[in-house]
Every structure is written in C-alpha cells, then in structure tokens.
Scaffold this motif. Structure first.
Motif, PDB file in Angstrom:
ATOM      1  N   GLU A  42       0.804  -1.213   0.000  1.00 16.69           N
ATOM      2  CA  GLU A  42       0.000   0.000   0.000  1.00 16.69           C
ATOM      3  C   GLU A  42       0.840   1.269   0.000  1.00 16.69           C
ATOM      4  O   GLU A  42       2.022   1.265   0.367  1.00 16.69           O
ATOM      5  CB  GLU A  42      -0.929  -0.011   1.213  1.00 16.69           C
ATOM      6  CG  GLU A  42      -1.932  -1.160   1.193  1.00 16.69           C
ATOM      7  CD  GLU A  42      -2.835  -1.129   2.415  1.00 16.69           C
ATOM      8  OE1 GLU A  42      -2.536  -0.362   3.360  1.00 16.69           O
ATOM      9  OE2 GLU A  42      -3.833  -1.875   2.425  1.00 16.69           O
ATOM     10  N   GLU A  43       0.184   2.357  -0.403  1.00 15.75           N
ATOM     11  CA  GLU A  43       0.780   3.688  -0.382  1.00 15.75           C
ATOM     12  C   GLU A  43       1.302   4.006   1.025  1.00 15.75           C
ATOM     13  O   GLU A  43       0.646   3.724   2.026  1.00 15.75           O
ATOM     14  CB  GLU A  43      -0.269   4.715  -0.796  1.00 15.75           C
ATOM     15  CG  GLU A  43       0.169   6.148  -0.612  1.00 15.75           C
ATOM     16  CD  GLU A  43      -1.010   7.108  -0.672  1.00 15.75           C
ATOM     17  OE1 GLU A  43      -0.805   8.303  -0.401  1.00 15.75           O
ATOM     18  OE2 GLU A  43      -2.133   6.658  -0.984  1.00 15.75           O
ATOM     19  N   GLY A  44       2.506   4.577   1.090  1.00 15.00           N
ATOM     20  CA  GLY A  44       3.095   4.972   2.371  1.00 15.00           C
ATOM     21  C   GLY A  44       3.891   3.884   3.045  1.00 15.00           C
ATOM     22  O   GLY A  44       4.562   4.131   4.054  1.00 15.00           O
ATOM     23  N   ARG A  88       1.940   7.196  -4.151  1.00 15.05           N
ATOM     24  CA  ARG A  88       0.525   6.969  -4.445  1.00 15.05           C
ATOM     25  C   ARG A  88       0.380   6.725  -5.959  1.00 15.05           C
ATOM     26  O   ARG A  88       0.369   7.650  -6.759  1.00 15.05           O
ATOM     27  CB  ARG A  88      -0.296   8.183  -4.034  1.00 15.05           C
ATOM     28  CG  ARG A  88      -1.782   7.972  -4.265  1.00 15.05           C
ATOM     29  CD  ARG A  88      -2.592   9.116  -3.715  1.00 15.05           C
ATOM     30  NE  ARG A  88      -4.007   8.857  -3.852  1.00 15.05           N
ATOM     31  CZ  ARG A  88      -4.970   9.660  -3.390  1.00 15.05           C
ATOM     32  NH1 ARG A  88      -4.645  10.789  -2.766  1.00 15.05           N
ATOM     33  NH2 ARG A  88      -6.232   9.337  -3.555  1.00 15.05           N
ATOM     34  N   ARG A  90      -1.522   3.554  -7.083  1.00 18.01           N
ATOM     35  CA  ARG A  90      -2.499   2.502  -7.369  1.00 18.01           C
ATOM     36  C   ARG A  90      -3.656   3.060  -8.189  1.00 18.01           C
ATOM     37  O   ARG A  90      -4.191   4.128  -7.892  1.00 18.01           O
ATOM     38  CB  ARG A  90      -3.023   1.892  -6.067  1.00 18.01           C
ATOM     39  CG  ARG A  90      -3.941   0.695  -6.344  1.00 18.01           C
ATOM     40  CD  ARG A  90      -4.538   0.162  -5.059  1.00 18.01           C
ATOM     41  NE  ARG A  90      -5.476  -0.912  -5.360  1.00 18.01           N
ATOM     42  CZ  ARG A  90      -6.314  -1.421  -4.470  1.00 18.01           C
ATOM     43  NH1 ARG A  90      -6.329  -0.948  -3.233  1.00 18.01           N
ATOM     44  NH2 ARG A  90      -7.130  -2.387  -4.815  1.00 18.01           N
ATOM     45  N   GLU A  92      -7.404   3.178  -9.368  1.00 13.27           N
ATOM     46  CA  GLU A  92      -8.733   2.848  -8.864  1.00 13.27           C
ATOM     47  C   GLU A  92      -9.635   2.541 -10.050  1.00 13.27           C
ATOM     48  O   GLU A  92      -9.861   3.372 -10.916  1.00 13.27           O
ATOM     49  CB  GLU A  92      -9.309   4.019  -8.063  1.00 13.27           C
ATOM     50  CG  GLU A  92      -8.492   4.374  -6.824  1.00 13.27           C
ATOM     51  CD  GLU A  92      -8.532   3.274  -5.772  1.00 13.27           C
ATOM     52  OE1 GLU A  92      -9.488   2.469  -5.788  1.00 13.27           O
ATOM     53  OE2 GLU A  92      -7.600   3.210  -4.950  1.00 13.27           O
TER      54      GLU A  92
END
Length: 490
Positions: A42-44, A88, A90, A92
């Motif tokens: 995931e992001e971060g 960031r 990903r 959607e």
C-alpha cells in the motif's frame, strides 16, 4: 510483509509474464512494481532497507539497489530520509459490467454483423468457400518460387498503391475477354479483397449522411462498410430480375451509392435482366449516383452463356467494378481488384494511397504469372465442371428428401443455392439446431436489413456446395432433413 512469499508467488507466473529468463534484479523490480500497482503493497509503506531485503531474499545487495532505483525513477517509490516509501500510484478501477462493454463501441460499429460461425471449419454448406482440395498447389508453388527468385531490393519497399503492373495488365486482359469489361491496366487497383474495395468506395465516393442503396436481402458486409462510413442505408427489394427500385425510390431516396450483385444476386441467386441493367445505368447517370458492381462469383455460370458485366454496357458507365480471387483461387490469398472509370482513376489512386495498405508483392507477381501461363483459365474450366456437378447432385438430393418443406432457387451459377422454408418454422431456429449437428446453414432472414419488411418475408437458408464432395452430398441432405424434422417436433 514476507517478501520471500511475494517474490516466490510472482516467479511462479514468470513464464506467463515473459520473465522466466530475466535477471534476478529485474524479477525483483517487476515483482515490487506489480505488487504496488495491485495494492498488495500500500501507499506509504516503507520498504525494507536494501541490505536487509538482500539478506532476506538471499541475493546481492546491488540487485535490490537496482530494483529500488528503477522504481524511484519511474515514480513508484520515493527516497526519503526515513527510507524508501511507496508513492501513491495505485489505479482505482470500477468493475466493468458486461452490458457496459458494448457501450464502448460506436453506434455504427455495434450494428455490424460478425462473420458466421464455422467459417474456419469448412463444414458442410458453408457459403463462399471453393473446393480448396482441388486447387493446383504445385503450379502455384512454382509461380511463387519464381516470384521469390525474381524479387530484388527494389521490390522490398512499399509498392505502388495501385498494385503490380504485371498483375493489373493480366487482370485487365482477362476482364476484357471473359467479362466484357471496358478497361485497361490504368483503371485497375489491386486491393486486399472485395471488402477493401467496398470500404474505399464508401469513404471516397460518399460523405457521411449520404444515401446508399443495398439489395434486400443482400450481402451483410456491404451493409457493414456503408454503416462504418456513416451512410444512410435504404434497402431496395430484389426480384427475379434483380434490384427493383421504384420511381419513388429515385425521387425521394436518391442514392449516392448503389451496391448490386447483378450476375448472381447474393443470396437469392437471381440474375439482373438486361432491361433492368440498362435502366439502372441510365438512372444512375441522371442522378449522379455511383454503382458498385460486385461480380464476386460470376465465373461460375452453370446454365446458358456467360453474362457480360454491367460495367461494359456503355462507355460512360458510372460503375466501379469489384472482383476477388477468393472464390476462384483460395480465400487466404487476399487479393482483389477494382476497375474504376477513367475520370476517377487518378483520384482513386490518391485516395487509396492514403487509406489502403500496400504489400504482397510476391503474391501479386505469382498471380500475374499464374494467369499469363494459362493456369488460371484451365483451373476455372475444371472448377466450372466440378461445381456444376456438385450443384446438380445437391439439387437432386434436395428434391428427393426435402421438396415438401423447401423451395430451391438460385441454381444458375455461383457456389450456393437459396432455399425457402415452406413450413412455419423460423430459419434461425433450424440454423442453430443444424450447427450442433455439424452443418452451417446461413439463415435467409439474416441477410435482410434489420427492421425491414423483407426480414419477415425471407425464411430459409443459403446452402454453399463449393467445398462439399458430390459423394457426401446425400449424407448431409439427409442430416438436414433430420434437423428440420426434430425442430418441427419440438
């Protein structure tokens, strides 16, 4: 996160991803990139330090550094004081429902019919397929061999859009003698087939919104070409004398293009009378319409003398003549031709240069050789006798086994018969049932413009016999009888 499990799962699919032979460092990069895009990382998220990850995976630290640096260059990770952090990135996406897929197509393309099933299977009664096992392959190979030997660097570039001079000369000579076409080589354009010629006519001779007349029932792919060019389709009925427009049609629905199959109407098999031909030429000249004459299987006429092309009836005919070698040679050859009026020749060549692909120089040279050597004419003579025999055997079998449920027509030429159902059963239902039994029956109703009155009037089948052995015809007709009886019983 267990990076060993992540990498192991990724490498199991490496063969499908084309990565089986890639370096270790590239596989690590690809694995991390895929995991970031899919949201598995995931992001971060802070990735492990390069030294730590190298020890965990049992690989060189430089391999990890390579992967991290490439990910950073492409924007998937950020190098910060606290380490390497996932950016960031990903995507959607909402789930696409099946009903949404059709909405992605333009309205004109969504209305175009796909080719019938079974076209690649050579199943009994498939239309438009010649006797491929009777083609003189040995002679064709020799022509191809000579063409390949004669190829030089000058023929390896983009050839003239109008096609090889030798082939255009050969075609023009053949058409003048056998079809009564008035032309010379300068009026001939080589295409990838009839469909290519139709597309070119639709896009160069008419503007979006112009009216195009089509035979109803008629050739679906002509309809498709005109719809793709945003033309307004007007279905014109067909009778025993061919296309039958009324005075009202000429006055209120004046065409820009008129598509016809006058020598052997597809699919009904009728032949346009001389009176109807001359009237059509006169009216087209008066209204400024262009006639597209598709002479797709005119070489195979089983009764009476061969008919001359409509194009050759007058010097100033507003006719574009289309032909193909798919039926007289073999479909995979993908060579057709157009004969255009002298006044259009230069403009059509210029348009073709912008819209058509150019190539197949060896095949074109080989075909010119095949024609000039006399192989083409001899092959035609043999095929005329063969198809006449197969047509006669099919007609006889249909008369003996199906005369109470079918009325057969269209036997004067070509490679197919048209058969009307004389019972209250939908042709589409019988066609589906026959497909399960290994027969390809083209439903007559499917050749009509959707929504037109003709769709309810034409209920039957188009039966191709070109690729069916005469000795096998009886078996297939008996099977057709069984299919119809099963459908009737429900």
């Amino acid at each position: 996160m267990d990076y060993r499990v992540l990498l192991s799962g990724f490498e199991r699919d490496a063969a499908h991803r084309g990565l089986a032979r890639s370096s270790q460092q590239h596989r690590l990069y690809a694995c991390l990139r895929s995991a970031i895009l899919d949201g598995k990382i995931e992001e971060g998220t802070r990735l492990l330090a390069s030294r730590t990850l190298a020890e965990e995976l049992g690989m060189a630290r430089n391999s990890v550094l390579y992967a991290y640096e490439r990910l950073a260059t492409e924007g998937f990770v950020l190098s910060q004081r606290q380490g390497t952090v996932v950016a960031r990135v990903r995507l959607e996406r909402t789930e696409v429902r099946p009903s949404d897929e059709a909405s992605e197509l333009s309205r004109r393309v969504a209305t175009i019919d796909p080719p019938p099933e079974g076209m690649n299977d050579l199943l009994p009664f498939l239309t438009g397929t010649p006797a491929l096992d009777e083609f003189p392959l040995a002679q064709w190979r020799r022509c191809m061999d000579r063409a390949m030997r004669d190829l030089g660097p000058g023929q390896l570039g983009y050839m003239p859009v109008e096609g090889a001079e030798a082939l255009r000369q050969a075609i023009a000579g053949y058409l003048r003698i056998s079809r009564g076409v008035r032309c010379d080589a300068s009026q001939v354009l080589i295409t990838d087939g009839t469909q290519s010629g139709l597309d070119l006519c639709a896009r160069t001779l008419a503007d979006a919104g112009d009216t195009a007349w089509i035979e109803n029932p008629g050739y679906n792919r002509a309809r498709g070409s005109f719809l793709a060019a945003d033309l307004k389709l007007v279905p014109i009925p067909v009778d025993a004398d061919g296309l039958a427009p009324t005075a009202t049609d000429w006055a209120d629905r004046t065409p820009r293009l008129i598509y016809i199959t006058p020598s052997h109407q597809y699919p009904l098999g009728s032949v346009m009378s001389l009176e109807r031909r001359l009237s059509l030429l006169e009216q087209a000249h008066a209204s400024g319409a262009w006639i597209i004459e598709d002479d797709y299987d005119s070489e195979f006429r089983h009764q009476g003398a061969p008919l001359s092309a409509l194009q050759g009836l007058t010097d100033d005919a507003r006719v574009i003549y289309l032909g193909t070698f798919s039926k007289v040679m073999f479909p995979a050859l993908r060579i057709g031709f157009m004969v255009v009026p002298v006044a259009l020749a230069r403009s059509m060549r210029r348009s073709a240069a912008a819209l058509l692909l150019r190539g197949r120089v060896a095949e074109q040279m080989a075909l010119a050789d095949f024609i000039d050597a006399g192989h083409f004419t001899r092959h035609l003579r043999r095929m005329r006798r063969l198809y006449a025999e197969r047509r006669a055997v099919l007609q006889d079998a249909l008369e003996r086994h199906l005369s109470d449920v079918l009325t057969v027509s269209g036997g004067a030429g070509g490679l197919h018969l048209s058969a009307r159902l004389d019972i209250d059963v939908a042709d589409t239902v019988v066609s589906l049932a026959a497909r399960k039994r290994g027969l390809v029956l083209r439903a007559l109703s499917g050749f009509c413009l959707p929504g037109s009155d003709a769709a309810a009037h034409y209920n039957g089948f188009v039966l191709g016999y070109g690729a069916v052995q005469a000795s096998e015809m009886e078996v297939h007709v008996r099977r057709l009888r069984e299919v119809i009886d099963e459908v009737v019983r429900g």
